[in-house]
Design a protein around this motif. Structure first.
Motif, PDB file in Angstrom:
ATOM      1  N   LEU A   1       0.862  -1.185   0.000  1.00 32.16           N
ATOM      2  CA  LEU A   1       0.000   0.000   0.000  1.00 32.16           C
ATOM      3  C   LEU A   1       0.892   1.227   0.000  1.00 32.16           C
ATOM      4  N   THR A   2       0.595   2.167  -0.846  1.00 31.69           N
ATOM      5  CA  THR A   2       1.395   3.399  -0.874  1.00 31.69           C
ATOM      6  C   THR A   2       0.507   4.587  -0.525  1.00 31.69           C
ATOM      7  N   LEU A   3       1.043   5.392   0.380  1.00 33.04           N
ATOM      8  CA  LEU A   3       0.396   6.634   0.791  1.00 33.04           C
ATOM      9  C   LEU A   3       1.449   7.725   0.665  1.00 33.04           C
ATOM     10  N   PRO A   4       1.075   8.985   0.716  1.00 33.37           N
ATOM     11  CA  PRO A   4       2.083  10.042   0.556  1.00 33.37           C
ATOM     12  C   PRO A   4       3.258   9.862   1.529  1.00 33.37           C
ATOM     13  N   ASP A   5       4.468   9.674   0.975  1.00 33.96           N
ATOM     14  CA  ASP A   5       5.706   9.497   1.753  1.00 33.96           C
ATOM     15  C   ASP A   5       5.678   8.289   2.680  1.00 33.96           C
ATOM     16  N   THR A   6       4.788   7.382   2.440  1.00 34.14           N
ATOM     17  CA  THR A   6       4.652   6.225   3.336  1.00 34.14           C
ATOM     18  C   THR A   6       4.472   4.944   2.527  1.00 34.14           C
ATOM     19  N   LEU A   7       5.167   3.915   2.962  1.00 35.14           N
ATOM     20  CA  LEU A   7       5.057   2.611   2.298  1.00 35.14           C
ATOM     21  C   LEU A   7       4.641   1.563   3.329  1.00 35.14           C
ATOM     22  N   ILE A   8       3.641   0.774   2.956  1.00 33.76           N
ATOM     23  CA  ILE A   8       3.153  -0.288   3.842  1.00 33.76           C
ATOM     24  C   ILE A   8       3.211  -1.602   3.071  1.00 33.76           C
ATOM     25  N   LYS A   9       3.809  -2.639   3.692  1.00 29.49           N
ATOM     26  CA  LYS A   9       3.906  -3.937   3.009  1.00 29.49           C
ATOM     27  C   LYS A   9       3.469  -5.070   3.928  1.00 29.49           C
ATOM     28  N   PHE A  10       2.656  -5.953   3.377  1.00 27.29           N
ATOM     29  CA  PHE A  10       2.308  -7.199   4.063  1.00 27.29           C
ATOM     30  C   PHE A  10       2.894  -8.330   3.234  1.00 27.29           C
ATOM     31  N   GLU A  11       3.489  -9.332   3.891  1.00 29.74           N
ATOM     32  CA  GLU A  11       4.025 -10.478   3.149  1.00 29.74           C
ATOM     33  C   GLU A  11       3.798 -11.749   3.931  1.00 29.74           C
ATOM     34  N   ARG A  12       3.529 -12.807   3.192  1.00 29.53           N
ATOM     35  CA  ARG A  12       3.393 -14.108   3.864  1.00 29.53           C
ATOM     36  C   ARG A  12       4.790 -14.611   4.209  1.00 29.53           C
ATOM     37  N   ILE A  13       4.983 -15.025   5.459  1.00 28.56           N
ATOM     38  CA  ILE A  13       6.293 -15.556   5.853  1.00 28.56           C
ATOM     39  C   ILE A  13       6.192 -17.001   6.320  1.00 28.56           C
ATOM     40  N   GLY A  14       5.000 -17.532   6.332  1.00 27.85           N
ATOM     41  CA  GLY A  14       4.804 -18.924   6.731  1.00 27.85           C
ATOM     42  C   GLY A  14       3.396 -19.329   6.378  1.00 27.85           C
ATOM     43  N   GLU A  15       3.062 -20.583   6.709  1.00 27.87           N
ATOM     44  CA  GLU A  15       1.741 -21.083   6.342  1.00 27.87           C
ATOM     45  C   GLU A  15       0.634 -20.254   7.010  1.00 27.87           C
ATOM     46  N   ASN A  16       0.874 -19.891   8.269  1.00 30.83           N
ATOM     47  CA  ASN A  16      -0.140 -19.116   8.996  1.00 30.83           C
ATOM     48  C   ASN A  16       0.480 -17.876   9.660  1.00 30.83           C
ATOM     49  N   ALA A  17       1.355 -17.249   8.948  1.00 22.94           N
ATOM     50  CA  ALA A  17       1.991 -16.040   9.509  1.00 22.94           C
ATOM     51  C   ALA A  17       2.297 -15.044   8.399  1.00 22.94           C
ATOM     52  N   PHE A  18       2.115 -13.767   8.747  1.00 24.47           N
ATOM     53  CA  PHE A  18       2.397 -12.682   7.804  1.00 24.47           C
ATOM     54  C   PHE A  18       3.316 -11.672   8.488  1.00 24.47           C
ATOM     55  N   SER A  19       4.037 -10.926   7.664  1.00 24.36           N
ATOM     56  CA  SER A  19       4.850  -9.848   8.236  1.00 24.36           C
ATOM     57  C   SER A  19       4.246  -8.519   7.825  1.00 24.36           C
ATOM     58  N   TYR A  20       4.446  -7.528   8.680  1.00 22.41           N
ATOM     59  CA  TYR A  20       3.958  -6.172   8.404  1.00 22.41           C
ATOM     60  C   TYR A  20       5.156  -5.236   8.444  1.00 22.41           C
ATOM     61  N   PHE A  21       5.273  -4.395   7.442  1.00 27.77           N
ATOM     62  CA  PHE A  21       6.376  -3.432   7.354  1.00 27.77           C
ATOM     63  C   PHE A  21       5.786  -2.070   7.008  1.00 27.77           C
ATOM     64  N   ARG A  22       6.252  -1.045   7.720  1.00 25.02           N
ATOM     65  CA  ARG A  22       5.778   0.318   7.405  1.00 25.02           C
ATOM     66  C   ARG A  22       6.928   1.299   7.551  1.00 25.02           C
ATOM     67  N   GLN A  23       7.111   2.092   6.532  1.00 17.77           N
ATOM     68  CA  GLN A  23       8.094   3.182   6.597  1.00 17.77           C
ATOM     69  C   GLN A  23       7.350   4.485   6.377  1.00 17.77           C
ATOM     70  N   ASP A  24       7.479   5.413   7.360  1.00 23.00           N
ATOM     71  CA  ASP A  24       6.699   6.644   7.242  1.00 23.00           C
ATOM     72  C   ASP A  24       7.521   7.784   6.655  1.00 23.00           C
ATOM     73  N   SER A  25       6.907   8.954   6.604  1.00 22.85           N
ATOM     74  CA  SER A  25       7.528  10.104   5.941  1.00 22.85           C
ATOM     75  C   SER A  25       8.792  10.579   6.651  1.00 22.85           C
TER      76      SER A  25
END
Lengths: 251, 275
Positions: free
Chosen positions: A24-48
């Motif tokens: 997901l992209t927002l002004p000066d901000t990046l948000i990422k979700f990724e699958r890291i396992g069968e039942n687990a996801f990672s969340y990453f966010r970098q702000d302005s």
């Protein structure tokens, strides 16, 4: 609706499903979700401001449902108050015994919610306008009210919101006094005002300000005024308080 | 021997001045029941009522309930036994005066503690400063004889109530906002208005906890020997001192450095008489 801007390249508010990867992209901000396992996801966010937040989200199901929505502007730089101080860029003059309805821009923040069993749970929040997210004080230092402060401009109507930064709020001002009054600011508890969104635009419940006399003192009584709209209502990010009204002194 | 005979025997065994072994046993039972009742009452109070009260008030009420019930038990014991303390009081008069002198500071601390509890200059969890003693920290509790403060270095300091009561106490958490201050000197050749403008901009951009209203304030404090001294005053939420005061000078210097405004070092021009 206002004309489309380059901001239309940004992700819209709403529900998203993460199967493998979502960005997901927002002004000066990046948000990422990724699958890291069968039942687990990672969340990453970098702000302005370059700040990075990473979380791991275990999940029972094979996919993750999230909701990106506008929320009340009460979390940056820290949650310290439930009040908002809107300083109008132009003063509003009201003759005696008259009323007016205006639309103003009101700052917002953006919340990221996990949808768990159809219930939204707050995962993270961001502001796309950190340089203008500041505090202000209404009243004297010892007994005053700490507020989220914003200098705001008038809006034309509900469709005039600035995506990801400011929503639109309707303010009804009634002057019940026997003299003309100039209104340059309004302070109110925003914890009772809901937000609504459509695409990347947002609106807030309005407020009704009544300038009136109580005994010998002139006051401005501020009450929440629920907006009637078919836009989608945002989940609540923070706990609401019992404050639903505010009384300001008149200068 | 029947139990009645046994009790009769105890009631006839006089220890001193009409005080028998039986009355002593009865007294012990009354006092034991009193202590148990006091503990139960204190427990019930702390479980059901204390959570709704401020921590200091709850502690003090707990003590009053506990010692009150024990005192009542003692009075019941003495009235049941018909004990007369008048002789003891007369005999203990001189002893009481001696004890009074010896425990003067203890009593003083106790009385000060009571007054502190009534006046409540600060409550549990408040950040306070006692300038006379150079102590700053979080008030942990106001006890019967002393008060405890957790200093910002993590250590806990105990202050006798008498000293605490008679000292100036500065509350750092009573106000909604607090003010941070810093002094900076700029060179005489630099423009004061420009310096103030760049400092203000840098503060607004990089210090999110500094309030927009009231605005940062700038005062030309002194035309010093080497510099024009400007005082910078900014307001911040009361709990965010650490986000304002320690960063203020850094922000000011960064602003001045960016704009090429000189912060002069102390200098003195010496004229040679021959010149």
């Amino acid at each position: 609706m206002s004309e489309e801007t380059p901001q239309s390249n940004f992700s819209k508010y709403g529900l998203y499903t993460v199967n493998e990867h979502l960005e997901l992209t927002l002004p000066d901000t990046l948000i990422k979700f990724e699958r890291i396992g069968e039942n687990a996801f990672s969340y990453f966010r970098q702000d302005s401001e370059g700040k990075i937040i990473e979380k791991m989200i275990p999940s029972k199901s094979n996919e993750l449902k999230i909701e990106l929505t506008p929320i009340r502007p009460l979390n940056y730089p820290a949650r310290r108050t439930g009040y908002v101080f809107l300083k109008f860029d132009k003063e509003i003059y009201l003759s005696q015994n008259s009323a007016a309805s205006i639309f103003v821009h009101c700052p917002i923040e953006i919340g990221i919610f996990l949808i768990h069993d159809s219930e939204p749970e707050s995962l993270d929040w961001i502001t796309c306008n950190p340089l203008n997210s500041r505090f202000g004080l209404y009243g004297p230092p010892d007994t005053g009210t700490l507020c989220r402060y914003a200098e705001v401009s008038l809006a034309t109507d509900f469709s005039d919101s600035i995506p990801y930064v400011e929503g639109v709020m309707k303010i009804v001002i009634e002057n019940d006094l026997e003299s003309g009054q100039t209104v340059s600011k309004v302070i109110f508890p925003i914890t009772d005002n809901s937000l609504y969104y459509e695409d990347s635009k947002s609106i807030l419940d309005g407020i009704k300000v009544t300038l009136k006399k109580r005994a010998v003192v002139s006051i401005a009584d501020v009450q929440t005024d629920t907006v009637s709209t078919d836009w989608i209502k945002s989940p609540t990010w923070e706990d609401s308080t019992s404050n639903t009204s505010m009384e300001m002194g008149l200068e | 021997m029947t139990p009645m005979d046994f009790l009769q025997g105890l009631s006839e065994m006089e220890i001193i001045g009409g005080l028998t072994v039986l009355s002593l046993v009865l007294g012990a039972i009354i006092m034991a029941l009193g202590i148990i009742a006091a503990k139960i009452a204190k427990l019930i109070f702390f479980k059901y009522y204390a959570p709704t009260l401020p921590q200091d008030t709850a502690k003090n009420f707990g003590k009053i309930i506990y010692f009150g019930i024990i005192a009542i038990s003692f009075f019941i014991f003495t009235s049941v036994q018909g004990l007369d303390f008048s002789g003891l009081l007369v005999a203990g008069g001189i002893f009481a005066v001696v004890i009074g002198f010896a425990t003067q500071s203890v009593v003083s601390n106790l009385i000060s503690g009571i007054f502190l509890m009534i006046e409540k200059p600060a409550k549990h969890g408040d950040t306070i400063q006692i300038p006379d003693m150079g102590i700053s920290g979080t008030l942990l509790d106001i006890g019967t004889f002393s008060s405890r403060i957790r200093k910002f270095d993590g250590t806990v300091i105990r202050i006798p109530n008498e000293k605490f009561f008679t000292s100036n106490i500065r509350s750092l958490t009573d106000s909604t906002v607090r003010r941070a201050e810093a002094m900076v000197g700029i060179a005489y050749k630099d423009d004061i208005e420009n310096a103030i403008s760049v400092i203000k901009n840098e503060i607004q951009l990089t210090m999110p906890f500094v309030l927009r209203i009231p605005e940062p304030e700038f005062r030309v404090e002194e035309l010093g020997d080497s510099s024009v001294d400007i005082q910078v005053l900014v307001w911040h939420p009361r709990d965010d001192w650490s986000q304002a005061q320690p960063h203020l000078l850094t922000t000011i210097k960064r602003a001045l450095d960016k704009s090429g405004i000189e912060i002069p070092f102390p200098q003195r021009v010496v004229w040679d008489a021959k010149d």
